[in-house]
Design a protein around this motif. Structure first.
Motif, PDB file in Angstrom:
ATOM      1  N   CYS A   1       0.533  -0.805  -0.099  1.00 31.09           N
ATOM      2  CA  CYS A   1       0.317  -0.245  -0.296  1.00 31.09           C
ATOM      3  C   CYS A   1       0.758   1.513  -0.091  1.00 31.09           C
ATOM      4  CB  CYS A   1      -0.989   0.309   1.225  1.00 31.09           C
ATOM      5  SG  CYS A   1      -2.195   0.914   1.504  1.00 31.09           S
ATOM      6  N   LYS A   2       0.476   2.276  -0.919  1.00 32.33           N
ATOM      7  CA  LYS A   2       0.790   3.463  -0.828  1.00 32.33           C
ATOM      8  C   LYS A   2       0.137   4.622  -0.935  1.00 32.33           C
ATOM      9  CE  LYS A   2       4.621   1.487  -2.916  1.00 32.33           C
ATOM     10  NZ  LYS A   2       4.776  -0.078  -2.740  1.00 32.33           N
ATOM     11  N   GLU A   3       0.869   5.479   0.438  1.00 32.78           N
ATOM     12  CA  GLU A   3      -0.522   7.352   0.338  1.00 32.78           C
ATOM     13  C   GLU A   3       0.275   8.115  -0.332  1.00 32.78           C
ATOM     14  OE1 GLU A   3      -0.349   7.538   4.560  1.00 32.78           O
ATOM     15  OE2 GLU A   3      -1.092   5.632   4.674  1.00 32.78           O
ATOM     16  N   THR A   4       0.464   7.990  -1.446  1.00 28.29           N
ATOM     17  CA  THR A   4       1.440   9.231  -2.510  1.00 28.29           C
ATOM     18  C   THR A   4       0.991   8.832  -4.147  1.00 28.29           C
ATOM     19  OG1 THR A   4       3.358   8.070  -3.277  1.00 28.29           O
ATOM     20  CG2 THR A   4       3.280  10.116  -1.396  1.00 28.29           C
ATOM     21  N   PHE A   5       0.724   9.390  -4.849  1.00 31.05           N
ATOM     22  CA  PHE A   5       0.350   9.788  -6.595  1.00 31.05           C
ATOM     23  C   PHE A   5       1.132  10.213  -7.571  1.00 31.05           C
ATOM     24  CE2 PHE A   5      -2.796  11.895  -5.173  1.00 31.05           C
ATOM     25  CZ  PHE A   5      -3.352  12.828  -6.126  1.00 31.05           C
ATOM     26  N   ASN A   6       1.780  10.378  -8.662  1.00 31.70           N
ATOM     27  CA  ASN A   6       2.465  11.303  -9.661  1.00 31.70           C
ATOM     28  C   ASN A   6       0.926  11.870 -10.210  1.00 31.70           C
ATOM     29  OD1 ASN A   6       4.439  10.365  -8.062  1.00 31.70           O
ATOM     30  ND2 ASN A   6       4.136   7.982  -9.825  1.00 31.70           N
ATOM     31  N   MET A   7       2.157  13.110 -10.932  1.00 27.91           N
ATOM     32  CA  MET A   7       1.106  14.156 -11.451  1.00 27.91           C
ATOM     33  C   MET A   7       1.657  14.779 -12.757  1.00 27.91           C
ATOM     34  SD  MET A   7      -1.979  16.896 -11.000  1.00 27.91           S
ATOM     35  CE  MET A   7      -0.174  18.347 -10.173  1.00 27.91           C
ATOM     36  N   TYR A   8       1.877  14.451 -14.334  1.00 26.07           N
ATOM     37  CA  TYR A   8       2.586  14.318 -15.497  1.00 26.07           C
ATOM     38  C   TYR A   8       1.772  15.565 -16.330  1.00 26.07           C
ATOM     39  CZ  TYR A   8       5.515  10.164 -13.498  1.00 26.07           C
ATOM     40  OH  TYR A   8       6.244   9.517 -13.220  1.00 26.07           O
ATOM     41  N   TYR A   9       2.803  15.436 -17.357  1.00 20.20           N
ATOM     42  CA  TYR A   9       1.380  16.621 -18.292  1.00 20.20           C
ATOM     43  C   TYR A   9       2.766  15.709 -19.451  1.00 20.20           C
ATOM     44  CZ  TYR A   9       5.669  20.221 -18.483  1.00 20.20           C
ATOM     45  OH  TYR A   9       6.742  21.290 -19.174  1.00 20.20           O
ATOM     46  N   TYR A  10       1.964  16.552 -20.727  1.00 17.11           N
ATOM     47  CA  TYR A  10       2.649  15.948 -21.674  1.00 17.11           C
ATOM     48  C   TYR A  10       2.636  17.580 -22.766  1.00 17.11           C
ATOM     49  CZ  TYR A  10       3.736  14.070 -25.857  1.00 17.11           C
ATOM     50  OH  TYR A  10       4.413  14.197 -27.895  1.00 17.11           O
TER      51      TYR A  10
ATOM     52  N   LYS B   1       3.304  25.189 -26.993  1.00 15.49           N
ATOM     53  CA  LYS B   1       2.918  24.429 -27.439  1.00 15.49           C
ATOM     54  C   LYS B   1       1.113  25.108 -27.276  1.00 15.49           C
ATOM     55  CE  LYS B   1       6.147  20.918 -28.630  1.00 15.49           C
ATOM     56  NZ  LYS B   1       5.904  19.256 -28.492  1.00 15.49           N
ATOM     57  N   LYS B   2       0.101  24.335 -27.921  1.00 14.70           N
ATOM     58  CA  LYS B   2      -0.542  25.013 -28.052  1.00 14.70           C
ATOM     59  C   LYS B   2      -1.582  24.169 -27.122  1.00 14.70           C
ATOM     60  CE  LYS B   2      -1.508  25.478 -33.154  1.00 14.70           C
ATOM     61  NZ  LYS B   2      -1.783  25.266 -34.209  1.00 14.70           N
ATOM     62  N   GLY B   3      -1.001  23.392 -26.393  1.00 12.71           N
ATOM     63  CA  GLY B   3      -2.256  22.962 -25.251  1.00 12.71           C
ATOM     64  C   GLY B   3      -1.308  21.382 -25.005  1.00 12.71           C
ATOM     65  N   PHE B   4      -2.240  20.573 -23.900  1.00 12.04           N
ATOM     66  CA  PHE B   4      -0.870  19.393 -22.934  1.00 12.04           C
ATOM     67  C   PHE B   4      -2.587  18.337 -22.743  1.00 12.04           C
ATOM     68  CE2 PHE B   4      -1.956  22.588 -20.283  1.00 12.04           C
ATOM     69  CZ  PHE B   4      -2.977  22.671 -19.380  1.00 12.04           C
ATOM     70  N   TYR B   5      -1.825  18.168 -21.934  1.00 11.33           N
ATOM     71  CA  TYR B   5      -2.755  16.650 -21.569  1.00 11.33           C
ATOM     72  C   TYR B   5      -2.492  16.290 -20.117  1.00 11.33           C
ATOM     73  CZ  TYR B   5      -3.941  15.353 -26.083  1.00 11.33           C
ATOM     74  OH  TYR B   5      -4.664  15.343 -27.350  1.00 11.33           O
ATOM     75  N   LEU B   6      -3.262  16.712 -19.210  1.00  7.10           N
ATOM     76  CA  LEU B   6      -2.594  15.507 -17.541  1.00  7.10           C
ATOM     77  C   LEU B   6      -2.647  13.958 -17.444  1.00  7.10           C
ATOM     78  CD1 LEU B   6      -3.938  18.733 -15.797  1.00  7.10           C
ATOM     79  CD2 LEU B   6      -2.068  18.494 -16.000  1.00  7.10           C
ATOM     80  N   ALA B   7      -1.939  13.808 -16.492  1.00 10.48           N
ATOM     81  CA  ALA B   7      -1.219  12.718 -15.969  1.00 10.48           C
ATOM     82  C   ALA B   7      -2.033  11.936 -14.774  1.00 10.48           C
ATOM     83  CB  ALA B   7      -0.617  11.546 -17.336  1.00 10.48           C
TER      84      ALA B   7
END
Length: 238
Positions: free
Chosen positions: A81-90, A141-147
């Motif tokens: 079990c973990k108590e964190t998560f990760n956020m990214y963009y592209y 750039k014109k936009g981005f995605y979050l993950a």
């Protein structure tokens, strides 16, 4: 502060995540994305947003609201079990990408909860909602995605809001300065003012829009034409 866009839960669960309707403590229904694969090792579950246009913004802010389960309140999950998560963009000019490789994303941060919930909270229907804000700068750039990447936590992602900051329209020294989107990082944006009606440039009016949305360093001014006088940021006939 001006909203760039609200995701409205337009997202694509790639693995593990599920879209679920739940009731909050006020019996109000809400949609969340959840994942809770805490019994198995090596979790790698991704949730990706749709394409987000950035407009004129070089720096955007991401506000996320989420709940996270206390691992100590879950039996038999020690080590998994973990108590964190990760956020990214592209970043991309393509608004219709179907697939993005994991190694193409740029990490924004590892997100941890200030408050985690237990089984007691679930029974009492108490939501310990966490709010975190992160930013991305120097976008071009014109936009981005979050993950969002889950690595073995018990998470419910409740809200994601994306916004930018701007310096609001103002009048200073008889010059009008328009709404101006802030620059990337700590860069100041130089803005030339436009003289109000019935005035002319005495010395070129300028101000600088700061990264936090405030106007700085007024320089120059306009002056009322002959037969007019200054009153409340305007030139009126004498």
């Amino acid at each position: 502060m001006s909203a760039l866009g609200d995701l409205g839960w337009v997202a694509y669960p790639l693995e593990g995540w599920e879209e679920i309707s739940v009731m909050d403590e006020r019996n109000t229904p809400m949609r969340t994305y959840q994942v809770c694969n805490v019994l198995e090792v090596n979790q790698n579950n991704w949730l990706r947003t749709s394409w987000i246009p950035r407009g004129n913004a070089q720096r955007v802010y991401i506000e996320i609201k989420f709940t996270l389960r206390d691992c100590n309140s879950l039996p038999g999950v020690s080590g998994t079990c973990k108590e964190t998560f990760n956020m990214y963009y592209y970043e991309s000019n393509n608004s219709n990408l179907k697939f993005i490789k994991e190694n193409q994303y740029i990490k924004i941060d590892t997100i941890a909860a200030d408050e985690s919930f237990t089984q007691v909270d679930v029974g009492d229907r108490v939501m310990k909602l966490n709010t975190e804000v992160r930013d991305i700068s120097n976008l071009y750039k014109k936009g981005f995605y979050l993950a969002f990447q889950d690595v073995g936590a018990c998470i419910a992602l409740v809200s994601v809001r994306v916004f930018y900051k701007k310096c609001p329209m103002t009048v200073r020294n008889l010059a009008v300065f328009p709404d101006t989107v802030t620059g990337g990082d700590s860069a100041l944006v130089e803005v030339k003012g436009l003289c109000v009606n019935n005035s002319v440039e005495y010395d070129v009016p300028k101000m600088y829009c700061s990264a936090d949305g405030g106007w700085l360093v007024p320089i120059g001014r306009c002056a009322c034409r002959p037969g007019y006088e200054e009153k409340r940021d305007a030139c009126i006939r004498k």
